[in-house]
Motif scaffolding. Structure first.
Motif, PDB file in Angstrom:
ATOM      1  N   THR A 292      10.708   7.791 -10.742  1.00 46.01           N
ATOM      2  CA  THR A 292       9.792   7.607 -11.754  1.00 46.01           C
ATOM      3  C   THR A 292       9.893   6.057 -11.858  1.00 46.01           C
ATOM      4  O   THR A 292      11.006   6.346 -13.268  1.00 46.01           O
ATOM      5  CB  THR A 292       9.140   8.782 -12.458  1.00 46.01           C
ATOM      6  OG1 THR A 292       9.171   9.962 -11.655  1.00 46.01           O
ATOM      7  CG2 THR A 292       8.261   8.062 -13.281  1.00 46.01           C
ATOM      8  N   VAL A 294       8.587   3.355 -15.191  1.00 41.40           N
ATOM      9  CA  VAL A 294       7.631   3.271 -16.502  1.00 41.40           C
ATOM     10  C   VAL A 294       7.475   2.393 -16.587  1.00 41.40           C
ATOM     11  O   VAL A 294       8.781   1.544 -17.174  1.00 41.40           O
ATOM     12  CB  VAL A 294       7.788   4.451 -17.373  1.00 41.40           C
ATOM     13  CG1 VAL A 294       6.425   4.708 -18.509  1.00 41.40           C
ATOM     14  CG2 VAL A 294       8.049   5.974 -17.403  1.00 41.40           C
ATOM     15  N   LEU A 328       4.305  10.736 -21.437  1.00 40.58           N
ATOM     16  CA  LEU A 328       6.246  11.148 -20.040  1.00 40.58           C
ATOM     17  C   LEU A 328       6.660  12.547 -19.591  1.00 40.58           C
ATOM     18  O   LEU A 328       5.570  12.991 -20.142  1.00 40.58           O
ATOM     19  CB  LEU A 328       6.463  10.461 -20.319  1.00 40.58           C
ATOM     20  CG  LEU A 328       6.536   8.276 -20.393  1.00 40.58           C
ATOM     21  CD1 LEU A 328       7.957   7.436 -21.146  1.00 40.58           C
ATOM     22  CD2 LEU A 328       5.788   8.420 -19.635  1.00 40.58           C
TER      23      LEU A 328
END
Length: 406
Positions: A292, A294, A328
């Motif tokens: 992931t 961000v 998140l």
């Protein structure tokens, strides 16, 4: 340099002052001088007192009917404080685009009469005369992609910024899409570079840019980068140092397949993923199942996703402030941190502290955080306090890499 584009007895100057007096609270906000220049330019063009370059038209013929309503619509790109959008929306319909999600939120709070758009590539307008105001970005590629995205629908592009940061590269990029490029007079510390007379056959670049990064731990990996993405298609030195340290900690035996490495993380989180090369490389090195990325930048999260895809991987990307824990999800076995340490030309450590706090909350029990930072900042004690026991893996005069155990 003069403090205004307009003469003291100018009707447009009086209208500009009348408009600005409606918002006295904005006068001390950063970005106000540039917003004032833009107000003067638009009103001066409308009245016929200024030509396209922002210079006085005294003695020249100007068709009042032609200029009176210009522009019919304004697109404002990367208005960080929202001042330009708030003030110009009094004059004409305004649409806005911000690459950074935090700046988009600020603008929405300040300028509620504007219409935000999420994707510049999808921008279109049925108006005859649309002007784009682009706040000069640090990276030429960011400007180039913006011009390429909007040129088909925008008759005039106005790039505004500090005079000392407006290079000839701005003129060059505007000339790819517009037959005329003018440099305005300087007003205070600011000036505009203006592209007009849209070309019917422009020579515009395409995005994302494509490149490769070769690292001993992974070999050659494909990289994709949109214009505003930090580091473009290159690897910054900090990310290279972090990957080298990570690879040295997770090397499998030569006879062992990568997917069988004991302790391979189920999930990697890169807080501030940039072009996605580090996340993609870390997934290959560790044989992680999920990744992931961000980032606060739309260009970055799109680049990270496309970089992973170009290397046969699939990652999740989240457009969010990486210090916003509420945006998140947690439970990650490995978190990567390469925090920024500059805000413009000023050294700042608040972002790094926020990222460390986020990492501590999103880390799975027993997980690890790999952090790289400029050696003179010495974050190890903070990592020990915020995350847990921390070990120095590498240190040079420029960068230090720390592994912290949750």
């Amino acid at each position: 340099m003069p403090s205004t584009l307009l003469t003291p007895d100018s009707p447009a100057r009086q209208r500009s002052q009348d408009l600005l007096e409606q918002f006295p609270e904005l006068a001390e906000v950063p970005g106000f001088p540039q917003a004032r220049v833009l107000i003067e330019y638009v009103l001066g063009r409308r009245s016929g007192e200024l030509d396209v370059s922002g210079r006085a038209t005294a003695g020249s013929f100007v068709d009042a009917e032609v200029v009176a309503e210009l522009p019919h619509e304004i697109l404002i790109v990367d208005d960080a404080q929202g001042l330009q959008s708030r003030l110009l929306s009094v004059i004409a319909p305004v649409r806005t685009y911000n690459d950074r999600i935090d700046e988009a939120h600020t603008l929405a709070e300040v300028a509620d009469r504007t219409s935000p758009i999420d994707d510049l590539a999808a921008f279109a307008s049925d108006r005859n005369e649309v002007w784009a105001i682009v706040n000069a970005p640090k990276a030429t590629h960011a400007l180039a992609e913006t011009i390429a995205a909007v040129q088909a629908h925008v008759s005039t592009v106005i790039v505004i910024g500090r005079s000392d940061s407006m290079s000839r590269a701005v003129n060059k990029e505007l000339a790819r899409g517009y037959a005329r490029v003018d440099v305005s007079p300087g007003v205070g510390k600011h000036r505009m570079i203006i592209g007009s007379r849209r070309l019917s056959s422009p020579s515009l670049p395409s995005y994302p840019r494509r490149g490769t990064i070769d690292h001993p731990a992974t070999g050659v990996l494909q990289v994709r980068a949109h214009g505003a993405c930090f580091s473009g298609i290159k690897s910054d030195e900090g990310s290279t140092a972090l990957l080298t340290a990570l690879a040295s900690e997770t090397k499998p035996a030569e006879s062992q397949p990568a997917e069988a490495v004991t302790g391979s993380p189920n999930s990697i989180l890169d807080l501030g993923c940039g072009n996605g090369w580090l996340l993609t490389a870390a997934m290959q090195v560790t044989a992680a199942k999920n990744g992931t990325g961000v980032d606060v930048s739309k260009a970055a999260v799109t680049s990270a996703r496309e970089t992973a895809e170009a290397n046969g991987l699939e990652v999740d990307t989240i457009l969010a402030d990486a210090t916003d824990v509420q945006a998140l999800s947690g439970g990650h076995d490995l978190i990567l941190l390469n925090p920024p340490f500059h805000q413009g030309t000023t050294i700042e450590t608040d972002t790094a502290a926020g990222l460390m706090a986020t990492a501590s909350k999103l880390l799975a029990p027993g997980g690890q955080v790999f952090t790289v930072y400029n050696s003179h900042l010495d974050y190890r004690a903070t990592l020990e306090r915020v995350i847990g026991p921390s070990v120095q893996l590498d240190r040079t005069s420029k960068f230090t890499v720390i592994r912290s155990q949750g």
